[in-house]
Design an enzyme around this catalytic site. Structure first.
Site, PDB file in Angstrom:
ATOM      1  N   HIS A 140       0.711  -1.340   0.018  1.00  0.00           N
ATOM      2  CA  HIS A 140       0.108   0.151   0.145  1.00  0.00           C
ATOM      3  C   HIS A 140       0.814   1.261  -0.076  1.00  0.00           C
ATOM      4  O   HIS A 140       2.061   1.239   0.599  1.00  0.00           O
ATOM      5  CB  HIS A 140      -0.883  -0.131   1.303  1.00  0.00           C
ATOM      6  CG  HIS A 140      -1.736   0.813   1.509  1.00  0.00           C
ATOM      7  ND1 HIS A 140      -1.637   2.291   1.839  1.00  0.00           N
ATOM      8  CD2 HIS A 140      -3.370   0.881   1.116  1.00  0.00           C
ATOM      9  CE1 HIS A 140      -2.778   3.046   1.871  1.00  0.00           C
ATOM     10  NE2 HIS A 140      -3.834   2.311   1.455  1.00  0.00           N
ATOM     11  N   ASP A 217       3.400  -4.038   7.932  1.00  0.00           N
ATOM     12  CA  ASP A 217       1.929  -3.181   7.652  1.00  0.00           C
ATOM     13  C   ASP A 217       0.952  -4.288   8.018  1.00  0.00           C
ATOM     14  O   ASP A 217       0.519  -5.137   7.029  1.00  0.00           O
ATOM     15  CB  ASP A 217       1.955  -2.655   6.701  1.00  0.00           C
ATOM     16  CG  ASP A 217       0.630  -2.209   6.096  1.00  0.00           C
ATOM     17  OD1 ASP A 217      -0.224  -2.496   6.748  1.00  0.00           O
ATOM     18  OD2 ASP A 217       0.708  -1.705   4.924  1.00  0.00           O
ATOM     19  N   GLN A 220      -4.174  -5.067   7.142  1.00  0.00           N
ATOM     20  CA  GLN A 220      -4.951  -6.248   6.639  1.00  0.00           C
ATOM     21  C   GLN A 220      -4.577  -7.665   7.448  1.00  0.00           C
ATOM     22  O   GLN A 220      -5.748  -8.362   7.432  1.00  0.00           O
ATOM     23  CB  GLN A 220      -5.255  -6.378   4.950  1.00  0.00           C
ATOM     24  CG  GLN A 220      -5.322  -5.197   4.185  1.00  0.00           C
ATOM     25  CD  GLN A 220      -6.820  -4.965   4.313  1.00  0.00           C
ATOM     26  OE1 GLN A 220      -7.782  -5.433   4.845  1.00  0.00           O
ATOM     27  NE2 GLN A 220      -7.093  -3.509   3.814  1.00  0.00           N
ATOM     28  N   LYS A 243     -10.229  -0.793  10.519  1.00  0.00           N
ATOM     29  CA  LYS A 243     -10.393  -2.101   9.779  1.00  0.00           C
ATOM     30  C   LYS A 243     -10.643  -3.245  10.527  1.00  0.00           C
ATOM     31  O   LYS A 243     -11.111  -4.541   9.973  1.00  0.00           O
ATOM     32  CB  LYS A 243      -9.027  -2.405   8.935  1.00  0.00           C
ATOM     33  CG  LYS A 243      -9.004  -1.038   7.949  1.00  0.00           C
ATOM     34  CD  LYS A 243      -7.936  -1.433   6.997  1.00  0.00           C
ATOM     35  CE  LYS A 243      -7.377  -0.330   6.388  1.00  0.00           C
ATOM     36  NZ  LYS A 243      -8.116   0.299   5.141  1.00  0.00           N
ATOM     37  N   CYS A 381      -4.570   2.728  -3.693  1.00  0.00           N
ATOM     38  CA  CYS A 381      -3.527   2.880  -2.992  1.00  0.00           C
ATOM     39  C   CYS A 381      -2.471   1.958  -2.941  1.00  0.00           C
ATOM     40  O   CYS A 381      -1.575   1.830  -2.379  1.00  0.00           O
ATOM     41  CB  CYS A 381      -3.663   3.345  -1.691  1.00  0.00           C
ATOM     42  SG  CYS A 381      -4.848   4.596  -1.209  1.00  0.00           S
TER      43      CYS A 381
HETATM   44  N1  7TS Z   1      -1.772  -0.996   4.734  1.00  0.00           N
HETATM   45  C1  7TS Z   1      -2.654  -1.701   4.004  1.00  0.00           C
HETATM   46  C2  7TS Z   1      -2.386  -2.950   3.795  1.00  0.00           C
HETATM   47  C3  7TS Z   1      -3.992  -1.015   4.098  1.00  0.00           C
HETATM   48  O1  7TS Z   1      -5.049  -1.596   3.222  1.00  0.00           O
HETATM   49  C4  7TS Z   1      -4.327   0.121   4.160  1.00  0.00           C
HETATM   50  C5  7TS Z   1      -5.562   0.980   4.285  1.00  0.00           C
HETATM   51  C6  7TS Z   1      -3.163   0.935   4.856  1.00  0.00           C
HETATM   52  C7  7TS Z   1      -2.025   0.532   4.902  1.00  0.00           C
HETATM   53  C8  7TS Z   1      -3.328   2.329   5.382  1.00  0.00           C
HETATM   54  O2  7TS Z   1      -4.287   2.298   6.406  1.00  0.00           O
HETATM   55  P1  7TS Z   1      -4.741   3.862   7.167  1.00  0.00           P
HETATM   56  O3  7TS Z   1      -5.748   3.272   8.070  1.00  0.00           O
HETATM   57  O4  7TS Z   1      -3.828   4.419   7.773  1.00  0.00           O
HETATM   58  O5  7TS Z   1      -5.360   4.720   6.255  1.00  0.00           O
HETATM   59  N2  7TS Z   1      -6.155   0.283   2.961  1.00  0.00           N
HETATM   60  C9  7TS Z   1      -7.520   0.729   2.316  1.00  0.00           C
HETATM   61  C10 7TS Z   1      -7.903   0.183   1.259  1.00  0.00           C
HETATM   62  O6  7TS Z   1      -7.646  -1.054   0.840  1.00  0.00           O
HETATM   63  N3  7TS Z   1      -9.158   0.754   0.849  1.00  0.00           N
HETATM   64  O7  7TS Z   1      -9.319   1.960   1.361  1.00  0.00           O
HETATM   65  C11 7TS Z   1      -8.037   1.830   2.401  1.00  0.00           C
END
Ligand code: 7TS
Length: 423
Positions: A140, A217, A220, A243, A381
């Site tokens: 990401h 990271d 997920q 999430k 992303c």
């Molecule tokens: N890493 C992964 C694997 C992610 O899926 C996401 C967000 C992030 C980092 C960033 O997370 P945040 O909460 O700091 O924004 N992924 C997604 C997605 O798949 N669709 O919208 C956000």
């Protein structure tokens, strides 16, 4: 309130998805007249169970106070709930203790905290010219850009492990990027755009063999399976509250205590200090050294409720339910002509990303929305992943604990309808 509604009599069975669904108020809506919500966008953000909403409301409606500051009862209660949430995160990740759990704004914020430390010359692990940072092609953007910025500041070099056409990261390709120059490796536990589950334990062991530290990271990674940071031997592990059925604007960065002790703080302000004078300022103990200012109190308490809720449902039950749905969805997708799944790794979590012949993902997403079906479209992303497959974007259905085979059936029927509209 919620867990007693969930009948779980053995580790993987008698998981009652209907009882789970009743706990999510958002699922009770019609998106358009006669079109009940079919929510297949949990990888972007998960819906929230009532117990999480109640915890947030209670924080503002009753225990409304700042934490760690006052002797009055409201502040004491708010502090107890805030620190209780930290204890929940300790158990959720199997950390060694509360010093290893930092509340952050989310995954992005946690990864940036780590990157800032590696750019700070007052830490003996800070990077300099000649050092290398290794990431993979499926990351990401929030697990790419902080390391690019870090390399720009320090003169270090970013190395990228390629993925296979199935969307897998092969251990030998990862090893090929490692050397004595590697100081830091950063990779996802689970890919948001492909669903691939990476062989993180083996990758961490390989990185440690060359003396590198590892930041995972876990945005997920924590959603679909039980994560044990100590069994993985992760140095850092970041995830987002929103999430894991919790609120937005809050997350956790796990770090090994010895590393966090040695790392310089990132943000300065209240709560993170021990003693402030104009000649010298000293730092508070962990975890507060990294939590400057009034924190996201209601967010942390909501996150604690979400983690307790997930552990109450049972991570094994969640994993088994989603694996069944993913297998069912994969089988049903095979029925569709002119639809190609992007991401077909052997070890995969609840993501079904796809492209359709002659139909733009955004068009597919808009037509599905008209039937109440929520998916995400675009680059997710993860533009390097899109580049790998030679597409500008995909359509992505992603699964959560509340999804059912009926949701998948609705998606497949919806896609058939979209295909018939586009002829
Ligand atoms: N890493 C992964 C694997 C992610 O899926 C996401 C967000 C992030 C980092 C960033 O997370 P945040 O909460 O700091 O924004 N992924 C997604 C997605 O798949 N669709 O919208 C956000």
């Amino acid at each position: 309130m919620s867990v007693e509604h969930v009948s779980v009599s053995s580790p993987t069975k008698t998981f009652d998805v209907e009882a789970i669904r009743k706990q999510f108020p958002a699922l009770r809506q019609e998106v358009h007249p006669g079109k009940a919500l079919v929510y297949l966008d949990s990888a972007a953000t998960a819906l929230k169970p009532q117990v999480v909403i109640d915890a947030i409301v209670n924080t503002y409606a009753v225990d409304c106070a700042n934490v760690h500051r006052a002797v009055h009862s409201l502040s004491q209660r708010a502090t107890a709930s805030y620190e209780g949430a930290r204890e929940s995160a300790v158990r959720f990740l199997n950390a060694a203790g509360r010093e290893e759990i930092l509340f952050t704004g989310g995954t992005t914020d946690g990864l940036n905290l780590v990157a800032q430390a590696f750019a700070n010359p007052s830490w003996d692990r800070a990077l300099s010219e000649g050092d290398e940072v290794v990431v993979t092609e499926l990351e990401h953007h929030s697990d790419i850009v902080p390391w690019q910025l870090l390399c720009e500041r320090t003169g270090a070099t970013l190395k990228v492990v390629p993925i296979t056409d199935e969307g897998e990261v092969r251990l030998e390709d990862f090893r090929a990027q490692l050397s004595a120059k590697t100081k830091l490796c950063a990779f996802a536990h689970v890919s948001n755009s492909l669903g691939t589950i990476l062989p993180v334990a083996e990758m961490i062991a390989a990185a440690h063999e060359v003396g590198a530290l590892v930041a995972i990271d876990g945005a997920q990674g924590v959603v679909h399976q039980k994560v044990d940071v100590r069994a993985l031997d992760a140095d850092f592990y970041a995830f987002s509250g929103h999430k894991v059925y919790g609120p937005t604007g809050i997350g956790v960065l796990y770090g090994k205590k010895a590393l966090l002790d040695a790392m310089p703080p990132w943000r300065g302000g209240g709560d993170m200090i021990d003693r402030v004078t104009f000649t010298e300022t000293t730092w508070n103990d962990l975890p507060y050294k990294f939590e400057a200012g009034t924190p996201n109190i209601a967010g942390a308490i909501g996150l604690g409720a979400a983690l307790e809720w997930m552990m109450g449902v049972g991570m094994e039950n969640i994993a088994a339910h989603e694996a069944e749905l993913l297998a069912y969805g994969t089988k049903r997708f095979a029925e569709l002509e002119g639809v190609r799944l992007i991401g077909t790794a052997k070890h995969k979590a609840g993501v079904l990303a796809f492209v359709m012949d002659g139909i733009h993902p955004t068009d597919a997403g808009s037509f599905l929305d008209a039937d109440g079906i929520a998916i995400r479209t675009g680059h997710h992303c993860a533009q390097p992943v899109m580049d790998h497959y030679g597409v500008t974007g995909t359509a992505r259905a992603s699964l959560g604990v509340y999804n059912t085979e009926a949701d998948i059936d609705a998606l497949i029927e919806g896609l058939k309808k979209v295909q018939s509209i586009f002829g």
